[in-house]
Enzyme design. Sequence first.
Site, PDB file in Angstrom:
ATOM      1  N   SER A 178     -18.763  -1.271  -3.426  1.00  0.00           N
ATOM      2  CA  SER A 178     -19.161  -1.653  -4.791  1.00  0.00           C
ATOM      3  C   SER A 178     -19.112  -3.170  -4.942  1.00  0.00           C
ATOM      4  CB  SER A 178     -18.291  -0.946  -5.830  1.00  0.00           C
ATOM      5  OG  SER A 178     -16.934  -0.998  -5.481  1.00  0.00           O
ATOM      6  N   ARG A 185       0.815  -1.219   0.000  1.00  0.00           N
ATOM      7  CA  ARG A 185       0.000   0.000   0.000  1.00  0.00           C
ATOM      8  C   ARG A 185       0.845   1.264   0.000  1.00  0.00           C
ATOM      9  NH1 ARG A 185      -5.384  -1.866   2.068  1.00  0.00           N
ATOM     10  NH2 ARG A 185      -6.137   0.249   2.285  1.00  0.00           N
ATOM     11  N   ARG A 239     -13.506  -1.799  -4.617  1.00  0.00           N
ATOM     12  CA  ARG A 239     -13.587  -1.487  -3.191  1.00  0.00           C
ATOM     13  C   ARG A 239     -14.800  -2.181  -2.580  1.00  0.00           C
ATOM     14  NH1 ARG A 239     -12.242   4.878  -3.613  1.00  0.00           N
ATOM     15  NH2 ARG A 239     -12.853   4.544  -5.775  1.00  0.00           N
ATOM     16  N   TYR A 280       0.661   4.272  -2.459  1.00  0.00           N
ATOM     17  CA  TYR A 280      -0.469   5.191  -2.265  1.00  0.00           C
ATOM     18  C   TYR A 280      -0.293   5.991  -0.970  1.00  0.00           C
ATOM     19  CZ  TYR A 280      -5.437   6.597  -1.977  1.00  0.00           C
ATOM     20  OH  TYR A 280      -6.618   7.309  -1.889  1.00  0.00           O
ATOM     21  N   ASP A 329      -3.576  -4.422   5.516  1.00  0.00           N
ATOM     22  CA  ASP A 329      -4.961  -3.929   5.527  1.00  0.00           C
ATOM     23  C   ASP A 329      -5.231  -3.299   6.909  1.00  0.00           C
ATOM     24  OD1 ASP A 329      -7.548  -4.816   3.639  1.00  0.00           O
ATOM     25  OD2 ASP A 329      -8.066  -4.237   5.678  1.00  0.00           O
TER      26      ASP A 329
HETATM   27  P1  NAD Z   1     -11.387   7.140  -8.875  1.00  0.00           P
HETATM   28  O1  NAD Z   1     -10.354   6.124  -9.212  1.00  0.00           O
HETATM   29  O2  NAD Z   1     -12.787   6.871  -9.258  1.00  0.00           O
HETATM   30  O3  NAD Z   1     -10.995   8.552  -9.476  1.00  0.00           O
HETATM   31  C1  NAD Z   1      -9.666   8.956  -9.683  1.00  0.00           C
HETATM   32  C2  NAD Z   1      -9.596   9.656 -11.040  1.00  0.00           C
HETATM   33  O4  NAD Z   1      -8.248  10.094 -11.279  1.00  0.00           O
HETATM   34  C3  NAD Z   1      -9.950   8.709 -12.189  1.00  0.00           C
HETATM   35  O5  NAD Z   1     -10.871   9.339 -13.047  1.00  0.00           O
HETATM   36  C4  NAD Z   1      -8.611   8.438 -12.870  1.00  0.00           C
HETATM   37  O6  NAD Z   1      -8.739   8.135 -14.234  1.00  0.00           O
HETATM   38  C5  NAD Z   1      -7.891   9.754 -12.612  1.00  0.00           C
HETATM   39  N1  NAD Z   1      -6.432   9.647 -12.671  1.00  0.00           N
HETATM   40  C6  NAD Z   1      -5.641   8.716 -12.044  1.00  0.00           C
HETATM   41  N2  NAD Z   1      -4.348   8.957 -12.327  1.00  0.00           N
HETATM   42  C7  NAD Z   1      -4.314  10.057 -13.146  1.00  0.00           C
HETATM   43  C8  NAD Z   1      -3.281  10.789 -13.768  1.00  0.00           C
HETATM   44  N3  NAD Z   1      -1.988  10.453 -13.611  1.00  0.00           N
HETATM   45  N4  NAD Z   1      -3.615  11.840 -14.551  1.00  0.00           N
HETATM   46  C9  NAD Z   1      -4.907  12.201 -14.738  1.00  0.00           C
HETATM   47  N5  NAD Z   1      -5.927  11.545 -14.155  1.00  0.00           N
HETATM   48  C10 NAD Z   1      -5.638  10.483 -13.374  1.00  0.00           C
HETATM   49  O7  NAD Z   1     -11.252   7.397  -7.316  1.00  0.00           O
HETATM   50  P2  NAD Z   1     -12.094   8.337  -6.348  1.00  0.00           P
HETATM   51  O8  NAD Z   1     -12.634   7.486  -5.283  1.00  0.00           O
HETATM   52  O9  NAD Z   1     -13.001   9.214  -7.112  1.00  0.00           O
HETATM   53  O10 NAD Z   1     -10.926   9.202  -5.710  1.00  0.00           O
HETATM   54  C11 NAD Z   1     -10.689  10.559  -6.077  1.00  0.00           C
HETATM   55  C12 NAD Z   1      -9.583  11.130  -5.195  1.00  0.00           C
HETATM   56  O11 NAD Z   1      -9.993  11.086  -3.825  1.00  0.00           O
HETATM   57  C13 NAD Z   1      -8.272  10.368  -5.287  1.00  0.00           C
HETATM   58  O12 NAD Z   1      -7.209  11.301  -5.263  1.00  0.00           O
HETATM   59  C14 NAD Z   1      -8.252   9.523  -4.031  1.00  0.00           C
HETATM   60  O13 NAD Z   1      -6.950   9.262  -3.598  1.00  0.00           O
HETATM   61  C15 NAD Z   1      -9.016  10.408  -3.056  1.00  0.00           C
HETATM   62  N6  NAD Z   1      -9.639   9.597  -1.992  1.00  0.00           N
HETATM   63  C16 NAD Z   1     -10.770   8.864  -2.254  1.00  0.00           C
HETATM   64  C17 NAD Z   1     -11.325   8.092  -1.233  1.00  0.00           C
HETATM   65  C18 NAD Z   1     -12.592   7.309  -1.440  1.00  0.00           C
HETATM   66  O14 NAD Z   1     -13.031   6.630  -0.504  1.00  0.00           O
HETATM   67  N7  NAD Z   1     -13.223   7.329  -2.576  1.00  0.00           N
HETATM   68  C19 NAD Z   1     -10.729   8.065   0.033  1.00  0.00           C
HETATM   69  C20 NAD Z   1      -9.574   8.783   0.229  1.00  0.00           C
HETATM   70  C21 NAD Z   1      -9.054   9.578  -0.785  1.00  0.00           C
HETATM   71  N1  UDP Z   2     -12.793  -5.813   1.584  1.00  0.00           N
HETATM   72  C1  UDP Z   2     -13.499  -6.997   1.693  1.00  0.00           C
HETATM   73  N2  UDP Z   2     -14.040  -7.510   0.553  1.00  0.00           N
HETATM   74  C2  UDP Z   2     -13.955  -6.920  -0.658  1.00  0.00           C
HETATM   75  C3  UDP Z   2     -13.248  -5.699  -0.756  1.00  0.00           C
HETATM   76  C4  UDP Z   2     -12.676  -5.194   0.384  1.00  0.00           C
HETATM   77  O1  UDP Z   2     -13.631  -7.579   2.768  1.00  0.00           O
HETATM   78  O2  UDP Z   2     -14.493  -7.464  -1.629  1.00  0.00           O
HETATM   79  C5  UDP Z   2     -12.238  -5.230   2.823  1.00  0.00           C
HETATM   80  C6  UDP Z   2     -10.787  -4.803   2.714  1.00  0.00           C
HETATM   81  O3  UDP Z   2      -9.902  -5.869   3.000  1.00  0.00           O
HETATM   82  C7  UDP Z   2     -10.742  -3.707   3.760  1.00  0.00           C
HETATM   83  C8  UDP Z   2     -12.145  -3.087   3.715  1.00  0.00           C
HETATM   84  O4  UDP Z   2     -12.972  -4.063   3.107  1.00  0.00           O
HETATM   85  O5  UDP Z   2     -10.536  -4.262   5.034  1.00  0.00           O
HETATM   86  C9  UDP Z   2     -12.201  -1.814   2.907  1.00  0.00           C
HETATM   87  O6  UDP Z   2     -11.593  -2.074   1.664  1.00  0.00           O
HETATM   88  P1  UDP Z   2     -11.588  -1.012   0.470  1.00  0.00           P
HETATM   89  O7  UDP Z   2     -10.750  -1.599  -0.614  1.00  0.00           O
HETATM   90  O8  UDP Z   2     -12.972  -0.593   0.159  1.00  0.00           O
HETATM   91  O9  UDP Z   2     -10.890   0.289   1.077  1.00  0.00           O
HETATM   92  P2  UDP Z   2      -9.584   0.522   1.971  1.00  0.00           P
HETATM   93  O10 UDP Z   2      -8.979  -0.783   2.365  1.00  0.00           O
HETATM   94  O11 UDP Z   2      -8.691   1.303   1.094  1.00  0.00           O
HETATM   95  O12 UDP Z   2     -10.098   1.247   3.142  1.00  0.00           O
END
Ligand code: NAD
Ligand code: UDP
Length: 324
Positions: free
Chosen positions: A197, A150, A194, A153, A281
């Site tokens: 979904s 991880r 994730r 990231y 994790d």
């Molecule tokens: P997502 O993967 O749906 O969206 C990310 C977008 O960034 C995508 O459209 C992807 O094509 C684009 N992208 C990736 N690399 C790129 C690059 N090099 N140049 C141009 N575009 C690029 O994810 P999301 O859930 O919508 O996340 C959006 C932002 O929020 C991310 O920065 C993520 O780290 C942050 N974030 C999201 C969550 C969450 O739970 N969804 C939690 C923490 C942080």
């Molecule tokens: N997870 C799970 N089943 C799945 C996908 C994820 O049990 O099909 C678990 C994963 O191991 C983690 C939690 O759900 O403990 C959240 O995972 P996710 O990938 O949504 O986000 P993150 O780990 O980045 O918080």
Amino acid sequence: MRILVTGGSGFIGSNLVRVLLAQGHSVICLDNNYTGRMSNIEELLDNPRFTFIRHDICNPLISLPELCPQKGVIDQIYNLACPASPPAYQGAHALDTTRTCTIGVFNVLELAVAHNATILQASTSEVYGDPLVRPQPESYRGNVNTHGIRACYDEGKRCAESIFFDYARIYGLKIKVIRIFNTYGTFMDPDDGRVVSNFICQALQGKDITIYGDGHQTRSFCYVDDLVTGMTATMNSPADFTGPVNLGNPNEFTIRELAEKVTARIKNGSQVVYHDLPQDDPQFRCPDITLAKTRLNWAPTIMLDEGLERTIEWFARCLNIKAN
Ligand code: NAD
Ligand code: UDP
């Protein structure tokens, strides 16, 4: 205002873009569509206040004709570009993730300097790693494995925060840093990987519900509309408020509880199966949102039960399946 959203065709980005357009702004959405999808923004392409640029932020932005200051000043930039789902950011994509969080962030910040724009970084609860305090306040410095799967990231996002604050110190740039906790809702990709979904799409299709580990690990799930409200509140907050600020829903659930909630709503005969827990994790994840409450007057309003209903409807439409 003229607002740039990088990562705008992704899950959070496409929700944010819609809100900004509804507020009357002109929006430039820039994305390389790695995890983003044209279908998320297709209906916006006819809007004269919406522009889409396909571009990777790892390549300079300043040289793009549409983004040069002579073409029009950009007032605000939301930097969301970065894959967020573990299967998308790890493995073969790990180095691209690190590049996006470092070289890409430099490129977006250089554009912000050229426009004197306020720029918001989408950081993450992953900066806390596998946290040893619960809930996690912004003052907690985290427990990250620097060389695990991880790390691309987690360390990438930590480095991005550091680059942001140095641009503010050195160039006087107006920055905002939000730490987003697990968010879910409309415009998520069914194949995103994730947990929300996966569980909903598995249940809708009558497939096994895949719990990783024993399912006692926790997450706090924020509905995307609440998150977007917190993002715009942070962006438009007084200049002295930079964050980092946690944005998330403080109600914590085990992954098993999430599976139960989904299977209670979608009865298509799915069975729960247990898979190995991925390396590093996090065991717990829960935001302390005191800072967001006091400085932004923000707190989530959509709780998990209601958010799941809306998200089930979204995925049922995506998969063309009737939820029962
Ligand atoms: P997502 O993967 O749906 O969206 C990310 C977008 O960034 C995508 O459209 C992807 O094509 C684009 N992208 C990736 N690399 C790129 C690059 N090099 N140049 C141009 N575009 C690029 O994810 P999301 O859930 O919508 O996340 C959006 C932002 O929020 C991310 O920065 C993520 O780290 C942050 N974030 C999201 C969550 C969450 O739970 N969804 C939690 C923490 C942080
Ligand atoms: N997870 C799970 N089943 C799945 C996908 C994820 O049990 O099909 C678990 C994963 O191991 C983690 C939690 O759900 O403990 C959240 O995972 P996710 O990938 O949504 O986000 P993150 O780990 O980045 O918080």
